[in-house]
Design a protein around this motif. Sequence first.
Motif, PDB file in Angstrom:
ATOM      1  N   GLY A  16       0.827  -1.217  -0.046  1.00  0.00           N
ATOM      2  CA  GLY A  16      -0.100  -0.247   0.014  1.00  0.00           C
ATOM      3  C   GLY A  16       0.846   1.412  -0.040  1.00  0.00           C
ATOM      4  O   GLY A  16       0.310   2.368   0.296  1.00  0.00           O
ATOM      5  N   GLY A  17       2.138   1.184  -0.407  1.00  0.00           N
ATOM      6  CA  GLY A  17       2.728   2.418  -0.367  1.00  0.00           C
ATOM      7  C   GLY A  17       2.861   3.061   0.936  1.00  0.00           C
ATOM      8  O   GLY A  17       3.082   2.518   1.792  1.00  0.00           O
ATOM      9  N   ALA A  18       2.600   4.365   0.851  1.00  0.00           N
ATOM     10  CA  ALA A  18       2.814   5.234   2.096  1.00  0.00           C
ATOM     11  C   ALA A  18       1.647   4.645   2.981  1.00  0.00           C
ATOM     12  O   ALA A  18       1.864   4.856   4.405  1.00  0.00           O
ATOM     13  CB  ALA A  18       2.498   6.758   1.780  1.00  0.00           C
ATOM     14  N   ARG A  19       0.665   3.992   2.808  1.00  0.00           N
ATOM     15  CA  ARG A  19      -0.055   3.439   3.710  1.00  0.00           C
ATOM     16  C   ARG A  19       0.384   2.406   4.771  1.00  0.00           C
ATOM     17  O   ARG A  19      -0.111   2.267   6.011  1.00  0.00           O
ATOM     18  CB  ARG A  19      -1.412   2.706   2.997  1.00  0.00           C
ATOM     19  CG  ARG A  19      -2.329   3.617   2.257  1.00  0.00           C
ATOM     20  CD  ARG A  19      -3.633   3.003   1.572  1.00  0.00           C
ATOM     21  NE  ARG A  19      -4.546   3.838   1.060  1.00  0.00           N
ATOM     22  CZ  ARG A  19      -5.401   3.543   0.858  1.00  0.00           C
ATOM     23  NH1 ARG A  19      -6.195   2.415   1.352  1.00  0.00           N
ATOM     24  NH2 ARG A  19      -6.469   4.209  -0.084  1.00  0.00           N
ATOM     25  N   ALA A  20       1.557   1.975   4.452  1.00  0.00           N
ATOM     26  CA  ALA A  20       2.212   0.797   5.276  1.00  0.00           C
ATOM     27  C   ALA A  20       2.604   1.453   6.467  1.00  0.00           C
ATOM     28  O   ALA A  20       2.963   0.873   7.367  1.00  0.00           O
ATOM     29  CB  ALA A  20       3.456   0.445   4.599  1.00  0.00           C
ATOM     30  N   ALA A  21       2.645   2.922   6.576  1.00  0.00           N
ATOM     31  CA  ALA A  21       2.924   3.527   7.886  1.00  0.00           C
ATOM     32  C   ALA A  21       2.032   3.296   8.993  1.00  0.00           C
ATOM     33  O   ALA A  21       2.409   3.086  10.082  1.00  0.00           O
ATOM     34  CB  ALA A  21       2.880   4.973   7.903  1.00  0.00           C
ATOM     35  N   TYR A  22       0.784   2.784   8.683  1.00  0.00           N
ATOM     36  CA  TYR A  22      -0.147   2.157   9.607  1.00  0.00           C
ATOM     37  C   TYR A  22       0.248   1.079  10.569  1.00  0.00           C
ATOM     38  O   TYR A  22       0.131   0.840  11.376  1.00  0.00           O
ATOM     39  CB  TYR A  22      -1.575   1.881   8.860  1.00  0.00           C
ATOM     40  CG  TYR A  22      -2.639   1.169   9.908  1.00  0.00           C
ATOM     41  CD1 TYR A  22      -3.357   1.987  10.615  1.00  0.00           C
ATOM     42  CD2 TYR A  22      -2.770  -0.126   9.929  1.00  0.00           C
ATOM     43  CE1 TYR A  22      -4.386   1.510  11.444  1.00  0.00           C
ATOM     44  CE2 TYR A  22      -3.821  -0.663  10.687  1.00  0.00           C
ATOM     45  CZ  TYR A  22      -4.435   0.157  11.423  1.00  0.00           C
ATOM     46  OH  TYR A  22      -5.680  -0.324  12.131  1.00  0.00           O
ATOM     47  N   GLN A  23       0.928   0.177   9.642  1.00  0.00           N
ATOM     48  CA  GLN A  23       1.788  -0.995  10.255  1.00  0.00           C
ATOM     49  C   GLN A  23       2.452  -0.828  11.378  1.00  0.00           C
ATOM     50  O   GLN A  23       2.641  -1.436  12.540  1.00  0.00           O
ATOM     51  CB  GLN A  23       2.319  -1.767   9.220  1.00  0.00           C
ATOM     52  CG  GLN A  23       1.522  -2.480   8.181  1.00  0.00           C
ATOM     53  CD  GLN A  23       2.640  -2.834   6.995  1.00  0.00           C
ATOM     54  OE1 GLN A  23       3.467  -2.797   7.176  1.00  0.00           O
ATOM     55  NE2 GLN A  23       1.903  -2.894   5.807  1.00  0.00           N
ATOM     56  N   VAL A  24       3.341   0.455  11.455  1.00  0.00           N
ATOM     57  CA  VAL A  24       4.291   0.787  12.292  1.00  0.00           C
ATOM     58  C   VAL A  24       3.580   1.035  13.600  1.00  0.00           C
ATOM     59  O   VAL A  24       4.349   0.902  14.676  1.00  0.00           O
ATOM     60  CB  VAL A  24       5.215   2.063  11.810  1.00  0.00           C
ATOM     61  CG1 VAL A  24       6.101   2.303  12.687  1.00  0.00           C
ATOM     62  CG2 VAL A  24       5.817   1.680  10.441  1.00  0.00           C
TER      63      VAL A  24
END
Length: 381
Positions: A16-24
Amino acid sequence: MTIPKDSKLGIILTGGGARAAYQVGVLKAVADILPHNAVNPFQIVCGTSAGAINAASLACYSADYRDAVRRILMIWANFRADHVFRTDVMGVGRIAARWLSSMMVGGLGENNPSYLLDRSPLCALLGKYIKTENIQKAVDNGHIHAVSVTVSGYSSHQSVSFYHGHPSIEAWSRSRRLGCPSPITVDHLMASSAIPFLFEAVKVHREFFGDGSMRQIAPISPALHLGANRVLVIGNRQESNVQVEREKNPPYPTLGQIAGHALDSIFLDSLEADLERLQRINRTVDLIPDSTREEHGIELRKVEVMVIAPSEDMGEIARHYMHQLPRTIRFLLRGIGAGSKNKSSLGSYLLFEKGYTRALIDLGYKDAMNQRQELKELLRI
């Protein structure tokens, strides 16, 4: 925290590109729930697209889970778009000129453009901060059992999960998907996160690969093949049963809307279908006695699954931060109808700016903490 040897917890980090920040944010919540100085609780780490980068970083520093999360958080909380792709006028203009020339003269042969943005800054960033040679040390020391990175082959049309792990793991082959042993490198991470049309494909071994979310019909499958019997899945779409209102006279969709819709289909839909399939298998296993499964060689097993997904729409959140993108990228997005005033999710995949990534980190942390008790049970705390 003592974990039985036959119990392996896996984590699925989606694309998900920048959406992967949610995982952090979710990983940070796990760090706060775990005892101090705990090793990585996820024996099997599987990543796709931007999630592959998080997975590799987690595996590299798995001896100290809190330190691993701190390293990942440091990057995501301070991201700028120019850390990922070139945003300067020269970098963006050079590729735009190639596209224009190609269309005007009917093609440039082997030099035809195939992507919009130059990701050389990300390659340099990964080389600096992710020491993939540490993965073998983590396996040897028992901090992880395996890490996998999924890519999509442009020639073979197969979903390939490259894995680096314990020598007891066997490669697998299913319809249109393979599991191949291979030391994970920056090239694998760049290939897995190469969003089609936006970023350049990457050659690994004998084939060019693109974003692993393409043709990935079973995102949970690599973790199960690697031996996981408990899985934490971090999604990137808000779960909603709200009835969508149809517009009476909708305008024709812009190129940006079409592109955003296509990326949503690539990144989001297959995970939901795979979760439904796994839940059906679990119900089936409950109906078949263990003795019957052993007698008839039925290899199905029940898998404990927990899903943490956004409680808010990431595309809607992105609209509040689109102005933080460099002017060149905003100009490009407006030109295809994907600016902040348009209903397009395309920008949410490219918005590598700290205002947006920090908002997603906070959301992931909040959503995980709202399921704190369920997380503790999955972690066996």
